[in-house]
Design an enzyme around this catalytic site. Sequence first.
Site, mmCIF file in Angstrom:
data_model
loop_
_atom_site.group_PDB
_atom_site.id
_atom_site.type_symbol
_atom_site.label_atom_id
_atom_site.label_comp_id
_atom_site.label_asym_id
_atom_site.label_seq_id
_atom_site.Cartn_x
_atom_site.Cartn_y
_atom_site.Cartn_z
ATOM 1 N N HIS A 14 0.873 -1.177 0.000
ATOM 2 C CA HIS A 14 0.000 0.000 0.000
ATOM 3 C C HIS A 14 0.911 1.228 0.000
ATOM 4 C CE1 HIS A 14 -2.964 -2.899 2.045
ATOM 5 N NE2 HIS A 14 -3.222 -2.830 0.750
ATOM 6 N N GLU B 297 1.514 3.982 2.648
ATOM 7 C CA GLU B 297 2.037 3.569 3.953
ATOM 8 C C GLU B 297 3.557 3.675 3.940
ATOM 9 O OE1 GLU B 297 -1.865 0.714 4.262
ATOM 10 O OE2 GLU B 297 0.096 -0.233 4.340
ATOM 11 N N HIS C 250 3.432 -2.650 6.896
ATOM 12 C CA HIS C 250 2.277 -1.799 6.562
ATOM 13 C C HIS C 250 2.103 -0.665 7.564
ATOM 14 C CE1 HIS C 250 0.084 -4.260 3.486
ATOM 15 N NE2 HIS C 250 0.936 -5.163 3.939
ATOM 16 N N GLU D 269 1.978 -3.828 11.383
ATOM 17 C CA GLU D 269 1.298 -2.539 11.189
ATOM 18 C C GLU D 269 1.892 -1.471 12.100
ATOM 19 O OE1 GLU D 269 -1.115 -1.879 9.022
ATOM 20 O OE2 GLU D 269 -1.833 -3.869 8.423
HETATM 21 ZN ZN ZN Z 1 -1.420 -1.720 4.299
#
Ligand code: ZN
Length: 375
Positions: free
Chosen positions: A166, A169, A259, A335
């Site tokens: 992504h 990010e 992420h 994350e």
């Molecule tokens: Zn992500």
Amino acid sequence: MKINSSFDSGNIEVVSTDDASNITLNIPADSNSEFKQWFHFKAHGEAGKEYGFEILNAKDCSYVDGWENYQAVASYDRQYWFRVETELTADKTLKFKHQFEQATVYFSYFEPYSYERHQNLIQVAQLSEDCEHRIIGETVDGRDMDLLVIGNESKERKIWITARQHPGETMAEWCAEGLIERLLDPTDALSRSLLEKAVFYVVPNMNVDGSYRGNLRSNAAGANLNREWQNPSLEKSPEVYHVRQTMQQTGVDAYLDLHGDEALPYVFVAGTEGVPSYSSKIKELEDEFKSILMAVNPDFQDKFGYDKDEPGKANLTVANAWVGEEFNCLSYTLEMPFKENANLPNPETGWSGERSYVLGQTLLNPLYQLIDKLR
Ligand code: ZN
């Protein structure tokens, strides 16, 4: 006031600059996609004057809860990024303001990580005798898919790291940079010992097109790469296609996919408890990984995170689930917050590129301690 986003990862649409105390803006959607949340622009005004900005379509963005308790970042020199006073109004527009110390200020959703910096990272890394740069394919826009092979491929353990599927990010690539630089540090005993037993395959940016285009989640074709792992295609998701194919050639003994999360103000991991092949052996590895990482870096915690998948209910289009099932190995999504680590807040910067970098360095500690147990 002049606003411009015609640069690497720039993204904003100007509605009106007539009122300096309330300059109105919209966030354009990702390429060929509905996702929207990433913004990055420069504002040129008068030094000494206060300006207010309002993002009118904040309520139509992909993660409206991402704006709760969120503060935008700004920079004068594009090196040091600080948070500015930001408010989510009752009708869910996002407002931030700043007294300009200089004429030109850059604003962004999070500290950017440029395509130039990405290319520098690759070039500098390849100078190490422990590192080889490989181009494993092309993106939709024709950019190179860069893979760094760190260590000797004859070593028994194969560790894979991917970041920034992504593209908005950016903390994920800051984190990858920290991990790469520590691995290549010839004075770091832990890295030296780890490379005695393992080879690392690192893709610091899975989505260079989306990064350059200023997307939050999509590649140039509009694909969400982290939902493409079961059936990637050369047309829509060549980035995943090439990485997956290379993984099948090398094998994978442990995998970390890096992420950022828009809403949760914590650093956390999501494991593979929902994949069909999940076992007590993998659970033990997951538990040990978490407790070692918590001990070496208190930015990491295991109290807040995503709901765990029910057994057998994992979404195998997601990278860490697909890898965990395919290779029956330790496989985590890591994350980091866009906002702040609520457990260890830093009001000046919030969560930042630098803290992501340090986290990346400390990810080597649990891998080092678990290296003999991975199989
Ligand atoms: Zn992500």
